[in-house]
Each structure stands twice: as C-alpha cells, then as structure tokens.
Design a protein around this motif. Structure first.
Motif, PDB file in Angstrom:
ATOM      1  N   ILE A 250     -13.858 -41.323  21.244  1.00 26.24           N
ATOM      2  CA  ILE A 250     -13.225 -41.939  21.154  1.00 26.24           C
ATOM      3  C   ILE A 250     -12.522 -40.605  19.431  1.00 26.24           C
ATOM      4  O   ILE A 250     -13.543 -40.780  18.341  1.00 26.24           O
ATOM      5  CB  ILE A 250     -13.754 -42.957  19.951  1.00 26.24           C
ATOM      6  N   MET A 251     -11.902 -39.652  19.544  1.00 23.56           N
ATOM      7  CA  MET A 251     -11.813 -39.187  18.812  1.00 23.56           C
ATOM      8  C   MET A 251     -11.314 -39.543  17.392  1.00 23.56           C
ATOM      9  O   MET A 251     -12.007 -38.419  16.508  1.00 23.56           O
ATOM     10  CB  MET A 251      -9.826 -38.309  19.463  1.00 23.56           C
ATOM     11  N   LYS A 252     -10.537 -40.136  17.023  1.00 28.13           N
ATOM     12  CA  LYS A 252     -10.175 -40.409  15.545  1.00 28.13           C
ATOM     13  C   LYS A 252     -11.376 -41.016  14.948  1.00 28.13           C
ATOM     14  O   LYS A 252     -11.596 -40.962  13.885  1.00 28.13           O
ATOM     15  CB  LYS A 252      -9.011 -42.033  15.633  1.00 28.13           C
ATOM     16  N   VAL A 253     -12.173 -41.495  15.583  1.00 28.22           N
ATOM     17  CA  VAL A 253     -13.322 -41.624  15.250  1.00 28.22           C
ATOM     18  C   VAL A 253     -14.340 -40.457  14.932  1.00 28.22           C
ATOM     19  O   VAL A 253     -14.904 -40.234  13.866  1.00 28.22           O
ATOM     20  CB  VAL A 253     -14.195 -42.667  16.230  1.00 28.22           C
ATOM     21  N   ILE A 254     -14.478 -39.377  16.008  1.00 27.56           N
ATOM     22  CA  ILE A 254     -15.772 -38.480  15.323  1.00 27.56           C
ATOM     23  C   ILE A 254     -14.563 -37.055  14.432  1.00 27.56           C
ATOM     24  O   ILE A 254     -15.457 -36.630  13.890  1.00 27.56           O
ATOM     25  CB  ILE A 254     -16.108 -37.534  17.240  1.00 27.56           C
ATOM     26  N   MET A 255     -13.516 -37.701  14.574  1.00 31.27           N
ATOM     27  CA  MET A 255     -12.679 -36.818  13.480  1.00 31.27           C
ATOM     28  C   MET A 255     -12.274 -37.236  12.493  1.00 31.27           C
ATOM     29  O   MET A 255     -12.797 -36.589  11.295  1.00 31.27           O
ATOM     30  CB  MET A 255     -11.326 -36.756  14.067  1.00 31.27           C
ATOM     31  N   ALA A 256     -12.915 -38.812  12.028  1.00 33.22           N
ATOM     32  CA  ALA A 256     -13.109 -39.248  10.913  1.00 33.22           C
ATOM     33  C   ALA A 256     -14.343 -39.302  10.201  1.00 33.22           C
ATOM     34  O   ALA A 256     -14.350 -39.349   8.542  1.00 33.22           O
ATOM     35  CB  ALA A 256     -12.469 -40.630  11.036  1.00 33.22           C
TER      36      ALA A 256
END
Length: 252
Positions: free
Chosen positions: A195-201
């Motif tokens: 989940i890109m939004k998770v890892i970026m956050a």
C-alpha cells in the motif's frame, strides 16, 4: 558502528536469481520501507536475514556482528523479530499463551513470561482478548497478535511483512498508530508493504527493488519522483495521492 547492514545479498532458486546483489544499511531508530512488485525478492530478503533460507553469497551484520551460520532462534535472541504476511499463529492456543511462549526468549520463568506477555498484549490493544483462542480473532487482531508476540521477544529490530494487507481503512489507521508507537519505543523497523500511501507516510527511507535488484533508495519524496518507480507502481492517479502524503510531512 552500523546498526544493520546487508551487503551484496545473492540467492538463487534453481537458475532464477531471486535476490541478486542487493545491499542496504538501516540506522538505529529508523522506519525503513522495502517495496517492489510481487516476486521482486522482498520476502526472500527477510528470510535471508532470519536464516530461514541460506545465502548463496553476501553478508548480513547486526550491531557489527556477522549473522552468517546462526540459527533463526539465535538471531531472534540477538534482537531481531519477524512477522509474516499471513500470520503464523497457532489456532489451538489462547492469545495469552502464544505471547507467553514468545516471551520465553528472554526468561525461563513462567511468572515473568506471563507478565511480559500481558504487557505486550496491552500495548497492542489486546488485553481483553488474552483468554480467547486465536482462531476466533478477525484478521486485523491476528496481525496485532503477531506484533505482540514479536514484541515479547524484546527486539531491537522488527521485520514487518505486509502488516497492513487485508485491513479496512479504519484498521489501517489503527495499525499505523501502533507501528509508530512501537517505533517510539526505540525499536527499528524494516517494513514490506504494497500500500504505497502507507509506506510513503510512515517511512524515513525506502528501498525499491525489482527482479532481485535495487531500482532506487531514498526518502519518500525522492522515491516518489523516480521515473522507474512511477512507471512500475504509481501511475498518475496514485502519484497525485502519494505526493499529497509526502507534501503533508510524511510520517510526522
């Protein structure tokens, strides 16, 4: 002394190079993201760190100690804990008993192991579930149980393999808060996540791999602007959403 370092990791399955020359360092206290498509070698890297499988070449160091040849149990005792994409729990044991068993990594006394297990369950929001059989837990709580069990071994480094997969949006937010709370205790984290939004956050730095090789490494902002990453994972729609996360301050 470097906290954790992997040097030139190589692992073949038959003639297929699952991991081919990957290296990276992780600083103490970091949240370090590891991303890549399915089959890129992410979980293989975790299995190599824990010695669930053996290296064909390369070196892994933790607090300057070479982990080569050490059994998984010994690596756990050194301070490296692991969770799995599909929680590896015993459905026939109670929640408390499973965390108690993990706590015996640090003590041989039942009373101390029980106390440690209850502390870890409370930390993960499972204090009311201790006597429940694990089979009765929904997926979100099973993931928390794995985190509690890993914490019971008193790690300095935790390897988290897709902790957020299968969770609904509310559970994802709760898991994010828990991961940040774990990190605030001084525990370093390496996280595999799709989940890109998770890892970026949540990440301080991110390593991107594909076909067993490194594509890029850097801050979430740097990674989100790398053309190969945009092409392989994000696309214009996801990129816009991720940019909003990065510009909002990342994991802060």
């Amino acid at each position: 002394m470097v906290f954790f370092e992997a040097r030139n990791l190589v692992k073949f399955f038959g003639e297929l190079p699952a991991v081919n020359g990957i290296g990276f360092r992780v600083e103490q206290g970091e949240i370090f993201g590891l991303i890549g498509p399915n089959g890129s070698g992410k979980t293989t890297i975790f299995n190599l760190i824990n010695h669930f499988i053996t290296l064909d070449a390369g070196e892994i160091f933790f607090y300057g100690k070479d982990l080569h040849g050490l059994a998984p149990q010994r690596i756990n005792k050194l301070g490296i804990a692991r969770t799995f994409q599909t929680p590896q729990i015993s459905f026939s044991m109670s929640v408390l008993d499973q965390v108690t068993a993990a706590a015996f990594c640090r003590t041989n006394r039942m009373k101390q192991a029980r106390e440690s297990a209850r502390e870890c369950l409370a930390f993960c929001g499972l204090e009311s579930r201790g006597e429940y059989p694990a089979a009765g837990l929904p997926v979100g709580l099973r993931k928390r149980l794995e985190l509690a069990r890993a914490l019971a071994t008193r790690p300095q480094l935790m390897l988290l393999d897709e902790t957020f997969s299968g969770l609904n949006p509310s559970e994802i937010n709760q898991a994010l808060d828990l991961i940040k709370k774990i990190n605030s205790q001084g525990i370093t984290l390496i996280i595999i996540e799709h989940i890109m939004k998770v890892i970026m956050a949540i990440s301080d730095r991110i390593l991107v791999i594909n076909h067993g090789r490194v594509i890029t490494e850097g801050t979430p902002e740097t990674v989100s602007q790398t053309p190969q990453v945009i092409e392989a994972y994000l696309g214009k729609k996801d990129r816009a959403g991720i940019d909003s996360v990065v510009n909002a301050g990342g994991r802060g």
